[in-house]
Design an enzyme around this catalytic site. Structure first.
Site, PDB file in Angstrom:
ATOM      1  N   GLU A   1      10.966  45.216  45.990  1.00 10.59           N
ATOM      2  CA  GLU A   1      10.710  44.954  47.414  1.00 10.59           C
ATOM      3  C   GLU A   1      11.562  45.855  48.301  1.00 10.59           C
ATOM      4  O   GLU A   1      11.744  45.604  49.493  1.00 10.59           O
ATOM      5  CB  GLU A   1      10.922  43.469  47.731  1.00 10.59           C
ATOM      6  CG  GLU A   1      10.132  42.542  46.802  1.00 10.59           C
ATOM      7  CD  GLU A   1       8.991  41.770  47.445  1.00 10.59           C
ATOM      8  OE1 GLU A   1       9.075  41.455  48.629  1.00 10.59           O
ATOM      9  OE2 GLU A   1       8.003  41.480  46.740  1.00 10.59           O
TER      10      GLU A   1
ATOM     11  N   HIS B   1      14.616  37.532  50.262  1.00 10.35           N
ATOM     12  CA  HIS B   1      15.204  38.870  50.123  1.00 10.35           C
ATOM     13  C   HIS B   1      16.704  38.754  50.397  1.00 10.35           C
ATOM     14  O   HIS B   1      17.122  37.903  51.186  1.00 10.35           O
ATOM     15  CB  HIS B   1      14.629  39.862  51.151  1.00 10.35           C
ATOM     16  CG  HIS B   1      13.202  40.235  50.929  1.00 10.35           C
ATOM     17  ND1 HIS B   1      12.282  40.276  51.959  1.00 10.35           N
ATOM     18  CD2 HIS B   1      12.539  40.598  49.819  1.00 10.35           C
ATOM     19  CE1 HIS B   1      11.106  40.641  51.474  1.00 10.35           C
ATOM     20  NE2 HIS B   1      11.230  40.851  50.186  1.00 10.35           N
TER      21      HIS B   1
ATOM     22  N   CYS C   1      14.342  43.289  59.057  1.00 12.66           N
ATOM     23  CA  CYS C   1      13.107  43.500  58.289  1.00 12.66           C
ATOM     24  C   CYS C   1      12.261  44.591  58.921  1.00 12.66           C
ATOM     25  O   CYS C   1      11.488  45.253  58.241  1.00 12.66           O
ATOM     26  CB  CYS C   1      12.270  42.230  58.261  1.00 12.66           C
ATOM     27  SG  CYS C   1      13.074  40.831  57.503  1.00 12.66           S
TER      28      CYS C   1
HETATM   29  O1  SUG Z   1       7.240  39.417  52.437  1.00 15.43           O
HETATM   30  N1  SUG Z   1       6.143  37.864  55.378  1.00 15.43           N
HETATM   31  C1  SUG Z   1       7.000  38.849  54.736  1.00 15.43           C
HETATM   32  C2  SUG Z   1       8.300  38.975  55.489  1.00 15.43           C
HETATM   33  C3  SUG Z   1       9.132  40.092  55.002  1.00 15.43           C
HETATM   34  C4  SUG Z   1      10.479  40.114  55.624  1.00 15.43           C
HETATM   35  N2  SUG Z   1      11.201  41.244  55.189  1.00 15.43           N
HETATM   36  C5  SUG Z   1      12.509  41.277  54.881  1.00 15.43           C
HETATM   37  N3  SUG Z   1      13.186  40.190  54.670  1.00 15.43           N
HETATM   38  N4  SUG Z   1      13.043  42.414  54.725  1.00 15.43           N
HETATM   39  C6  SUG Z   1       7.267  38.506  53.283  1.00 15.43           C
HETATM   40  O2  SUG Z   1       7.544  37.334  52.987  1.00 15.43           O
HETATM   41  C7  SUG Z   1       4.052  36.689  55.836  1.00 15.43           C
HETATM   42  C8  SUG Z   1       2.632  37.093  56.129  1.00 15.43           C
HETATM   43  C9  SUG Z   1       1.776  35.912  56.477  1.00 15.43           C
HETATM   44  O3  SUG Z   1       2.053  34.793  56.040  1.00 15.43           O
HETATM   45  O4  SUG Z   1       0.750  36.094  57.201  1.00 15.43           O
HETATM   46  C10 SUG Z   1       4.841  37.778  55.106  1.00 15.43           C
HETATM   47  O5  SUG Z   1       4.285  38.500  54.311  1.00 15.43           O
END
Ligand code: SUG
Length: 428
Positions: free
Chosen positions: A164, A238, A357
């Site tokens: 990731e 994460h 993020c």
């Molecule tokens: O992968 N949310 C992302 C958020 C990522 C955050 N990034 C970091 N922490 N670096 C995930 O969980 C939600 C999309 C939705 O539910 O429509 C989503 O994919």
């Protein structure tokens, strides 16, 4: 740059905000403008910002691969009726979270003296796995100059190599301009630690992926640490939800790493006296409040004058316990963090994506900065053009059933064609 189909589909396992806001009405235009304002704020602080364009959606190629046939209109109608979850996955604007776009090792850290970038395979979630090839396509253009940059393919798209990206990456160095220690934080190690696994939510990053990234990038000094499985089960999907590092400072929650005292000892051993660790105790900010407020998903930056600042989400300001903690921290004589700026990225936050993020850090020399391709550096003119583009092409609101509207797909294609011209990049 947050894309025009930003919506709340509840797609992300282990991400409490995404689950909680499933089905809510999103505001794509406000989302993109919030992201742009954050970039502008940082650029004005003296941190150059290069814009990563959103990805074309919906993914008709994926829908067709999975058996939906006919015209675009038919594909959308049948998918919406029979597989609305799949349609939402193919419409996700999740590439907005560029901390997951990939892992970047600056040239100072690598054996061949080039900067290396690997797009993340993001295999832990189907909607996110759809980003990898386009991320590769876009970064191969932006980092096209082979004198300075090597852009790799994503790691094998298999769970043993689940990756990731920079959300699980920390670079520590006494100064930005010196070789650093690259740290990657994994959730599971198939070869060991069989007992130390989360019970409730998936571990998204593997140690095998971290090792492979360091190997292919030729990183001189590196270290892997295991994330605390209890933190994953508390919604820390994460590492960047419980810790953030920048230059000589690591800002981490007490429950960030497995066997934290050993993890800190390993960090100290691999760095030097210069490393300053700020450990936030659970008594000051409980883990659940760290997740709710996204305190650690702040951007930790070094301003050009050397001052270290924290760019935190407004949700942290709204939690008195967190805001009080930060007020105490910044007024303490020992704290390297001297100022906090609270920014509103609420639309992204509601899907579990805070300020950190929404950014991927590239440590570049002045020469390398000048070598980026495309019109990506955010100056006043690009900021103005992108705001105008968002105001023209983005919907004010997007509800789950709006994904069934064939006009949305057409609007997206028009938006991407216009963006290709603005940014001088090939996106479609
Ligand atoms: O992968 N949310 C992302 C958020 C990522 C955050 N990034 C970091 N922490 N670096 C995930 O969980 C939600 C999309 C939705 O539910 O429509 C989503 O994919």
């Amino acid at each position: 740059l947050i894309g025009p189909t930003h919506n709340y589909a509840g797609l992300a396992a282990g991400n409490l905000a995404s689950a909680h806001n499933k089905g809510a009405v999103a505001a794509p235009r406000a989302a993109a403008l919030q992201g742009l304002q954050k970039m502008k704020f940082l650029a004005d602080l003296g941190i150059p910002q290069a814009v990563v364009p959103p990805q074309p959606r919906p993914r008709f190629d994926v829908l067709r691969d999975l058996g939906f046939a006919g015209s675009d209109i038919e594909v959308i109608a049948v998918a919406h009726k029979n597989a609305p979850h799949l349609l939402a996955q193919c419409y996700s604007a999740s590439s907005m979270w560029t901390a997951n776009a990939g892992t970047f090792s600056p040239s100072l850290d690598t054996q061949d003296g080039k900067a290396h970038f690997t797009p993340s395979n993001l295999v832990s979630g189907f909607h996110r796995s759809l980003e990898a090839m386009q991320t590769h396509k876009v970064f191969a253009q932006i980092l096209a100059d082979e004198k300075y940059f090597t852009v790799h393919a994503p790691l094998p798209a298999q769970s043993e190599y689940a990756d990731e990206g920079a959300a699980n990456f920390i670079r520590l160095a006494p100064q930005h301009g010196t070789t650093g220690l690259e740290v990657m934080v994994y959730g599971k190690d198939d070869a060991a630690n069989a007992n130390a696994l989360p019970q409730r939510f998936p571990a998204r990053q593997t140690k095998a992926a971290c090792d492979a990234l360091f190997r292919r990038h030729g990183v001189k000094h590196h270290l892997t640490l295991q994330q605390n499985p209890a933190a994953i089960d508390a919604g820390v999907f994460h590492n960047d939800v419980v810790s953030v590092g920048n230059q000589h400072v690591l800002f981490a929650h007490e429950h960030a790493f497995l066997n934290q005292a050993d993890a800190f000892a390993a960090l100290q051993k691999n760095t030097g006296d210069w490393l300053q660790i700020i450990e936030v105790k659970d008594a000051d900010v409980p883990l659940s409040m760290a997740v709710k407020s996204y305190l650690f998903n702040s951007q930790l930056i070094t301003r050009p004058d050397g001052q270290v600042a924290l760019i935190a989400p407004t949700e942290s300001q709204e939690e008195n316990q967190v805001a009080d903690y930060l007020a105490r921290l910044t007024s303490s004589a020992h704290s390297p963090i001297k100022e906090v700026h609270y920014l509103n990225v609420r639309e992204s936050m509601r899907n579990g994506g805070g300020p950190a993020c929404l950014r991927l850090r590239l440590l570049l020399s002045a020469e390398q900065r000048a070598a980026l391709s495309g019109r990506v550096w955010l100056d006043d003119s690009l900021y103005k053009d992108l705001c105008a583009w968002v105001n023209f092409y983005y919907r004010e609101s997007l509800a789950p059933d709006d994904l069934a509207d064939p006009e949305l797909a057409k609007e997206n294609t028009s938006a991407m064609i216009a963006l290709e011209k603005i940014m001088n990049l090939s996106l479609l």
